[in-house]
Scaffold this motif. Structure first.
Motif, short mmCIF file in Angstrom:
data_model
loop_
_atom_site.label_atom_id
_atom_site.label_comp_id
_atom_site.label_asym_id
_atom_site.label_seq_id
_atom_site.Cartn_x
_atom_site.Cartn_y
_atom_site.Cartn_z
N LYS A 35 0.84 -1.21 0.00
CA LYS A 35 0.00 0.00 0.00
C LYS A 35 0.87 1.25 0.00
N GLY A 44 -2.60 -8.92 -1.43
CA GLY A 44 -1.50 -8.04 -1.80
C GLY A 44 -0.68 -8.51 -2.99
N LYS A 102 -11.01 -0.26 -7.52
CA LYS A 102 -10.02 -1.10 -6.84
C LYS A 102 -8.89 -1.55 -7.76
N GLY A 136 -10.04 -21.12 -6.76
CA GLY A 136 -8.87 -20.36 -7.19
C GLY A 136 -7.71 -21.28 -7.51
P1 NDP Z 1 -6.81 -8.82 -1.88
O1 NDP Z 1 -5.52 -8.27 -1.40
O2 NDP Z 1 -7.17 -8.70 -3.31
O3 NDP Z 1 -8.01 -8.21 -1.04
C1 NDP Z 1 -8.07 -8.33 0.35
C2 NDP Z 1 -9.28 -7.52 0.80
O4 NDP Z 1 -9.55 -7.79 2.17
C3 NDP Z 1 -9.05 -6.02 0.69
O5 NDP Z 1 -10.25 -5.40 0.39
C4 NDP Z 1 -8.58 -5.67 2.10
O6 NDP Z 1 -8.80 -4.32 2.48
C5 NDP Z 1 -9.50 -6.56 2.88
N1 NDP Z 1 -8.99 -6.75 4.21
C6 NDP Z 1 -7.79 -7.22 4.57
N2 NDP Z 1 -7.70 -7.23 5.89
C7 NDP Z 1 -8.88 -6.75 6.36
C8 NDP Z 1 -9.42 -6.52 7.64
N3 NDP Z 1 -8.69 -6.78 8.73
N4 NDP Z 1 -10.69 -6.04 7.75
C9 NDP Z 1 -11.43 -5.77 6.65
N5 NDP Z 1 -10.96 -5.96 5.41
C10 NDP Z 1 -9.71 -6.44 5.28
O7 NDP Z 1 -6.79 -10.38 -1.43
P2 NDP Z 1 -7.67 -11.57 -2.00
O8 NDP Z 1 -9.03 -11.11 -2.35
O9 NDP Z 1 -6.86 -12.30 -2.99
O10 NDP Z 1 -7.74 -12.52 -0.71
C11 NDP Z 1 -8.78 -12.40 0.26
C12 NDP Z 1 -8.88 -13.70 1.05
O11 NDP Z 1 -9.14 -14.80 0.16
C13 NDP Z 1 -7.62 -14.10 1.82
O12 NDP Z 1 -8.01 -14.76 3.00
C14 NDP Z 1 -6.95 -15.09 0.89
O13 NDP Z 1 -6.09 -15.98 1.57
C15 NDP Z 1 -8.18 -15.82 0.35
N6 NDP Z 1 -7.99 -16.55 -0.89
C16 NDP Z 1 -7.57 -15.89 -2.03
C17 NDP Z 1 -7.43 -16.60 -3.20
C18 NDP Z 1 -7.10 -15.92 -4.48
O14 NDP Z 1 -7.17 -16.59 -5.53
N7 NDP Z 1 -6.77 -14.65 -4.49
C19 NDP Z 1 -7.62 -18.07 -3.24
C20 NDP Z 1 -8.15 -18.62 -2.04
C21 NDP Z 1 -8.29 -17.88 -0.91
P3 NDP Z 1 -7.57 -3.30 2.61
O15 NDP Z 1 -7.28 -2.92 1.20
O16 NDP Z 1 -8.08 -2.21 3.44
O17 NDP Z 1 -6.43 -4.05 3.25
#
Ligand code: NDP
Length: 433
Positions: free
Chosen positions: A122, A156, A270, A361
């Motif tokens: 970030k 991230g 986003k 995924g």
């Molecule tokens: P991204 O980085 O694309 O998005 C993460 C999102 O979650 C952001 O909007 C972030 O907000 C938010 N977030 C993170 N921490 C918090 C918090 N403490 N409270 C509220 N919102 C929060 O990640 P992904 O979408 O790829 O991943 C999300 C979840 O899905 C994770 O648990 C990951 O392990 C899981 N996952 C992902 C896969 C994939 O293919 N990408 C596959 C399987 C599981 P902010 O920007 O403010 O941090």
């Protein structure tokens, strides 16, 4: 616990699996004699290394990176990289442990691993992110390979980061080894539907659960948490199936949009502008941004937690139940605390654990590896249909194992038992390794 002090998330993930396995070891006492459970809880290999890089002001920055190669009984280690300041060994081990079982549930030949760094992307420029990725890969490359260990994205880490990582791997090894990373861009060996796969898969799983009660997502009020990769495409597919998706969030608060989330605008904010959900709210006439608020206060029938671990506790679960939630599917990894899961199960809410619901995924990553291996690329509709069928299969495996062990409708037990049996059988067949 004593062996892995301070790794709270890892302990939580292991306990959740072991709680399901009592009836399994009673039926298969050889698993105890062969120490399968002890072996499955111990990563095959763990790497921790320094990542030095130079920021835009010319200062040297240091981050710590991890790769936990957890289990390769079913195939090469497979699992994403997470860049977030909260990353430490306990988080990477919990994610790697979950990944072993998730990957088994997909029915595809992939072992489990996970990695990441405490680097916070970030506010960093593209050039800084590139230098960080190049430095990380300068150490990690020697541990990777399409038959050895194949990382992907996670929190991230999206298309930009995978591109920089792949570029450095190619440069150092002088090999165009497409299958060494997944989540690549379509222009250089990526797969259609990989970007959408986790969110879409979570929604396909939800549809399968609802179908067991003779209902569907159509007309249902849905809330997703997060606004990243998983959340955006879960919202998109739920809306395409007729649901009314009214809220999403980030770490600074949530947005409620009673007109239904405008997913195209959310993607613009986003993915293109790299903005926040508050920027989305500012561009929608009836949307409201609630600073610091909990998205689980928004009433819904279907909740899709898609942000991060332990974001939904028992108080939030009780509130969702009071407000009439009928199904919860974890798009994120372990977003519901153990107490929250108990609240849902005791209230008779359909509950899908992440290792089943978000397996789409990694399954589509495995499809990307198949396309890379055969130097082929498939169309969007064809790949999405393969993903849908895989999720139907994941649901069937969970439901069948739950029935077989006298716990019908318990997807937590079903997912743990079905995947454990497959990994354990393979480990026994491979001997004491
Ligand atoms: P991204 O980085 O694309 O998005 C993460 C999102 O979650 C952001 O909007 C972030 O907000 C938010 N977030 C993170 N921490 C918090 C918090 N403490 N409270 C509220 N919102 C929060 O990640 P992904 O979408 O790829 O991943 C999300 C979840 O899905 C994770 O648990 C990951 O392990 C899981 N996952 C992902 C896969 C994939 O293919 N990408 C596959 C399987 C599981 P902010 O920007 O403010 O941090």
């Amino acid at each position: 616990l004593a062996r892995n002090p301070g790794e709270q998330e890892f302990h939580q993930a292991v306990r959740e699996v072991l709680e399901s396995l009592g009836p399994v070891v009673r039926r298969h006492p050889d698993y105890l004699h062969q120490a399968v459970i002890e072996r499955i809880c111990e990563p095959e290999r763990q790497l921790i290394f320094r990542v030095p890089w130079v920021d835009d002001q010319g200062r040297v920055q240091i981050n710590r990176a991890f790769r936990v190669e957890f289990n390769s009984a079913l195939g090469p280690y497979k699992g994403g990289l997470r860049f977030h300041p909260s990353v430490y060994l306990g988080i990477v081990k919990f994610l790697g442990f979950e990944q072993v079982f998730k990957n088994a549930l997909t029915g595809m030949p992939i072992g489990g691993g996970k990695g990441g760094s405490d680097f916070d992307p970030k506010g960093r420029s593209d050039a800084e992110v590139m230098r960080f990725c190049q430095s990380l890969m300068t150490e990690l490359y020697r541990h990777l390979g399409e038959h050895t260990d194949v990382p992907a994205g996670d929190i991230g880490v999206g298309g930009r980061e995978i591109g920089y990582l792949f570029g450095q791997y190619k440069r150092i090894t002088n090999r165009y080894e497409s299958g060494v990373l997944t989540g690549k861009g379509l222009a250089y060996g990526g797969s259609q539907v990989r970007t959408e796969a986790t969110g879409y898969g979570t929604v396909f799983f939800t549809e399968e659960m609802l179908a067991t009660r003779g209902t569907s997502l159509s007309g249902r009020r849905v809330v997703v948490s997060g606004s990243g990769n998983v959340a955006i495409y879960a919202a998109q597919k739920a809306a395409a199936l007729g649901a009314h998706v009214v809220a999403c969030s980030d770490s600074s608060g949530y947005v409620i949009d009673e007109d239904g989330l405008d997913v195209d605008l959310l993607r613009q904010v986003k993915e293109v502008d790299r903005g926040r959900v508050s920027d989305y709210a500012a561009q929608r006439p009836r949307a409201e941004f609630v600073t610091g608020g909990r998205v689980w206060d928004v009433a819904c029938e279907v909740a899709l937690p898609c942000a991060t671990q332990n974001e939904l506790d028992d108080a939030a679960a009780r509130r969702l139940v009071e407000q009439g939630v009928v199904a919860v599917a974890e798009g994120a990894n372990m977003p519901c605390t153990p107490d929250a899961v108990r609240v849902f199960q005791e209230a008779g809410v359909l509950f899908a654990p992440g290792k089943a619901a978000n397996a789409g995924g990694v399954a589509t990553s495995a499809l990307e590896m198949q396309q890379n291996a055969s130097r082929d690329s498939w169309g969007f509709a064809e790949t999405e249909e393969k993903l849908r069928r895989i999720m139907v299969g994941v649901h069937e495996r969970c439901a069948h194992a739950a029935d077989d062990y006298g716990l019908p409708g318990n997807y937590v037990a079903g997912a743990n038992i079905s995947s454990f049996l497959q990994v354990a059988e393979s480990m026994l067949a491979l001997g004491v390794v």
